[in-house]
Design a protein around this motif. Structure first.
Motif, PDB file in Angstrom:
ATOM      1  N   SER A  72      10.897  -9.968  -4.599  1.00 37.11           N
ATOM      2  CA  SER A  72      10.534 -10.195  -6.004  1.00 37.11           C
ATOM      3  C   SER A  72      11.647 -10.910  -6.762  1.00 37.11           C
ATOM      4  O   SER A  72      11.380 -11.714  -7.669  1.00 37.11           O
ATOM      5  CB  SER A  72      10.175  -8.876  -6.692  1.00 37.11           C
ATOM      6  OG  SER A  72      11.162  -7.897  -6.463  1.00 37.11           O
ATOM      7  N   CYS A 115       9.074  -3.692  -6.595  1.00 34.87           N
ATOM      8  CA  CYS A 115       9.675  -3.519  -5.269  1.00 34.87           C
ATOM      9  C   CYS A 115       8.537  -3.437  -4.262  1.00 34.87           C
ATOM     10  O   CYS A 115       7.642  -2.599  -4.387  1.00 34.87           O
ATOM     11  CB  CYS A 115      10.508  -2.240  -5.231  1.00 34.87           C
ATOM     12  SG  CYS A 115      11.038  -1.759  -3.569  1.00 34.87           S
ATOM     13  N   VAL A 116       8.531  -4.309  -3.255  1.00 39.16           N
ATOM     14  CA  VAL A 116       7.439  -4.334  -2.280  1.00 39.16           C
ATOM     15  C   VAL A 116       7.742  -3.471  -1.053  1.00 39.16           C
ATOM     16  O   VAL A 116       7.015  -3.510  -0.067  1.00 39.16           O
ATOM     17  CB  VAL A 116       7.121  -5.783  -1.830  1.00 39.16           C
ATOM     18  CG1 VAL A 116       6.602  -6.601  -2.998  1.00 39.16           C
ATOM     19  CG2 VAL A 116       8.341  -6.447  -1.189  1.00 39.16           C
ATOM     20  N   CYS A 118      10.001  -3.589   1.297  1.00 34.42           N
ATOM     21  CA  CYS A 118      10.124  -4.408   2.511  1.00 34.42           C
ATOM     22  C   CYS A 118      11.132  -3.856   3.503  1.00 34.42           C
ATOM     23  O   CYS A 118      11.137  -4.258   4.665  1.00 34.42           O
ATOM     24  CB  CYS A 118      10.494  -5.839   2.142  1.00 34.42           C
ATOM     25  SG  CYS A 118      12.164  -6.005   1.450  1.00 34.42           S
ATOM     26  N   CYS A 401       9.144 -11.764   2.492  1.00 38.14           N
ATOM     27  CA  CYS A 401       7.867 -11.056   2.527  1.00 38.14           C
ATOM     28  C   CYS A 401       6.705 -12.013   2.312  1.00 38.14           C
ATOM     29  O   CYS A 401       6.802 -12.951   1.522  1.00 38.14           O
ATOM     30  CB  CYS A 401       7.857  -9.975   1.443  1.00 38.14           C
ATOM     31  SG  CYS A 401       6.331  -9.014   1.348  1.00 38.14           S
ATOM     32  N   ALA A 405       2.190  -7.064   1.422  1.00 40.58           N
ATOM     33  CA  ALA A 405       2.989  -5.836   1.321  1.00 40.58           C
ATOM     34  C   ALA A 405       2.143  -4.589   1.099  1.00 40.58           C
ATOM     35  O   ALA A 405       2.249  -3.923   0.080  1.00 40.58           O
ATOM     36  CB  ALA A 405       4.020  -5.974   0.208  1.00 40.58           C
ATOM     37  N   PHE A 408       0.086  -4.174  -2.303  1.00 40.21           N
ATOM     38  CA  PHE A 408       0.707  -4.913  -3.407  1.00 40.21           C
ATOM     39  C   PHE A 408      -0.107  -6.144  -3.797  1.00 40.21           C
ATOM     40  O   PHE A 408      -0.415  -6.365  -4.966  1.00 40.21           O
ATOM     41  CB  PHE A 408       2.130  -5.331  -3.017  1.00 40.21           C
ATOM     42  CG  PHE A 408       2.916  -6.016  -4.101  1.00 40.21           C
ATOM     43  CD1 PHE A 408       3.610  -5.279  -5.039  1.00 40.21           C
ATOM     44  CD2 PHE A 408       2.969  -7.404  -4.169  1.00 40.21           C
ATOM     45  CE1 PHE A 408       4.344  -5.913  -6.046  1.00 40.21           C
ATOM     46  CE2 PHE A 408       3.695  -8.049  -5.157  1.00 40.21           C
ATOM     47  CZ  PHE A 408       4.386  -7.293  -6.106  1.00 40.21           C
ATOM     48  N   HIS A 414      -0.084  -7.717  -9.763  1.00 41.20           N
ATOM     49  CA  HIS A 414       0.879  -8.306  -8.828  1.00 41.20           C
ATOM     50  C   HIS A 414       0.404  -9.639  -8.248  1.00 41.20           C
ATOM     51  O   HIS A 414       1.078 -10.199  -7.384  1.00 41.20           O
ATOM     52  CB  HIS A 414       1.149  -7.332  -7.680  1.00 41.20           C
ATOM     53  CG  HIS A 414       1.695  -6.018  -8.120  1.00 41.20           C
ATOM     54  ND1 HIS A 414       1.359  -4.826  -7.521  1.00 41.20           N
ATOM     55  CD2 HIS A 414       2.552  -5.708  -9.129  1.00 41.20           C
ATOM     56  CE1 HIS A 414       1.989  -3.832  -8.121  1.00 41.20           C
ATOM     57  NE2 HIS A 414       2.718  -4.336  -9.103  1.00 41.20           N
ATOM     58  N   SER A 418       2.623 -11.939  -5.770  1.00 43.59           N
ATOM     59  CA  SER A 418       2.178 -11.958  -4.381  1.00 43.59           C
ATOM     60  C   SER A 418       2.004 -13.386  -3.878  1.00 43.59           C
ATOM     61  O   SER A 418       2.483 -13.744  -2.789  1.00 43.59           O
ATOM     62  CB  SER A 418       0.858 -11.184  -4.246  1.00 43.59           C
ATOM     63  OG  SER A 418       0.329 -11.303  -2.939  1.00 43.59           O
TER      64      SER A 418
END
Length: 475
Positions: A72, A115-116, A118, A401, A405, A408, A414, A418
């Motif tokens: 992000s 926050c994904v 990851c 990413c 996710a 997400f 998002h 994304s």
């Protein structure tokens, strides 16, 4: 009314000055507090605060280059969206004695929301700050203060309702096909109207293989842990993996409850690592699921089975997050014997126990790595396995990413982030792939690739099955 998973007294506006009642096991940080890395531990939060304070503000999370973290931040440039920025905001929240609930600060909520999970920080940060796990605890605390959305509940409980209420998938198919239904449903549920929700496969996993598959030519046994996503959405990948393992001479069994011996529908429900619950901060449910899986694994480990999984996020749940759920030595034992499919194939090939009769595919391969594959170092195994295919050319996409996710990329708020994550490295590489086959072992990654390109990505197990010299009897 808050969700039942957060019924314990985590944090309330009335008790904000008091310490937190933590949901995850942060005892690994018990002895932290000495040295520069822990020089600024917040007053509240106990060992959780120490896990956050492990950050030394090196700003590696803001560096450009080939690393994964922080997706992000990479698309926004907002320092709050890097691991260090989230640490700064969390420290402020856990250091305050203000009357209002500090964890509901809008700036902090946005930073944590984007926050994904990851796990890039866990591998690439000098201090191995585990922001996805920190986020899970944060969500558990947050949802003690405010109601949980129906979307959050549905995303978390996907393994349950896919087993107990498969008819819900009919509604999902209708939503995907109907523009007006999307306009009605998506605003209510907070779904991204630009993407289709995954649809259950018409194939049933149970029809593809019996619980114990004949074989055992080389004396080694495999118990395959089939995650929720592969089981319900892409069971043909399990079929391909079994084909490959049997061709290598392994006895394969599916890690699943005995439907005849189980006393209830709940007992017969397939095993799950708890990832979907953990991602939504529903710690009690995640612990229950992970414990159930681990207890099924332990007897097989004693019998000499290797546990092999197909989805990186779920195997990582076993190898990493389960220990933070407080499951003790049982979790450690399960972790030691759990491997991703690519890790197992690479290990067995190196040992000389595996000799697959492979032929070269028609075209080369373009590989996209799942963030959790990268977090456990499994991309090296992917490379080793691809080298087993004669005269085969392959390239790895340099990307962070993919942007899906988990859930997400399905969530309306998002959508922009994304797509921006996908456009940063993945989509340009796909547009220049030529006739190369796209390989993506992550379910979310394959979903994102299908949403935004005409590529038809496959799992490594499928590629190997297609390259077997003799494939008679396989669909």
């Amino acid at each position: 009314m808050t969700d039942s998973s957060t019924s314990t007294a985590c944090l309330s506006p009335e008790s904000a000055p008091q310490d937190l009642e933590l949901q995850l096991d942060w005892s690994a940080y018990r002895d932290a507090g000495m040295g520069d890395a822990y020089a600024d531990i917040p007053k509240y939060g106990g060992h959780y605060a120490k896990a956050i304070a492990a950050c030394i503000n090196s700003r590696q999370c803001e560096a450009a280059g080939k690393q994964v973290m922080c997706p992000s931040y990479r698309v926004s440039g907002d320092p709050n969206l890097a691991t260090g920025g989230r640490v700064r905001l969390l420290k402020a929240a856990l250091s305050t004695r203000q009357d209002s609930a500090p964890l509901l600060d809008p700036e902090l909520q946005q930073a944590m929301d984007l926050c994904v999970s990851c796990k890039g920080c866990k591998r690439e940060c000098e201090s191995s700050v585990d922001m996805p796990l920190i986020k899970a605890e944060y969500l558990a605390q947050k949802y003690a203060l405010q109601p949980r959305s129906w979307r959050s509940r549905l995303m978390a409980s996907l393994p349950q309702w896919q087993h107990q209420h498969p008819w819900l998938d009919t509604l999902i198919q209708l939503r995907n096909r109907s523009g007006w239904l999307r306009r009605m449903v998506d605003p209510v549920m907070g779904l991204n109207p630009a993407v289709k929700l995954p649809v259950r496969s018409p194939k049933r996993l149970e029809a593809l293989a019996s619980p114990a598959v004949a074989g055992n030519l080389n004396g080694h046994k495999v118990a395959m842990f089939v995650d929720t996503f592969t089981r319900y959405y892409e069971p043909h990948i399990v079929e391909a993996a079994i084909t490959v393992l049997e061709a290598g001479g392994y006895q394969v069994r599916l890690l699943q409850p005995d439907a005849h011996a189980s006393g209830s529908s709940q007992d017969a429900r397939p095993y799950c690592c708890g990832r979907t619950w953990l991602a939504q901060g529903m710690i009690d449910q995640a612990r229950t699921e992970a414990s159930r899986l681990i207890q099924a694994i332990l007897p097989l480990v004693e019998q000499g089975y290797s546990i092999v999984g197909l989805e990186a996020s779920c195997v990582l749940g076993l190898r990493d997050d389960a220990q933070a759920l407080g499951l003790g030595e049982a979790a450690v034992t399960a972790a030691k014997h759990s491997l991703l499919f690519e890790e197992f194939i690479a290990r067995e090939s190196k040992s000389g126990r595996l000799n697959l009769p492979l032929s070269s595919p028609v075209s080369g391969t373009l590989v996209h790595g799942h963030c959790h594959q990268k977090a456990v170092g499994a991309m090296k195994s992917v490379r080793r396995v691809l080298k087993l295919i004669p005269e085969h050319s392959f390239d790895f996409i340099e990307s962070s990413c993919c942007g899906m996710a988990g859930s997400f990329g399905l969530e309306a708020e998002h959508a922009q982030h994304s797509l921006a994550m996908a456009q940063q490295g993945l989509l340009p590489a796909l547009s220049n792939r030529g006739d190369r086959q796209v390989l993506a072992n992550g379910f979310s990654c394959r979903q994102q690739i299908r949403q935004h390109s005409d590529a038809r990505p496959m799992h490594l197990a499928e590629l190997l099955a297609d390259c077997l010299v003799e494939t008679a009897g396989r669909e």
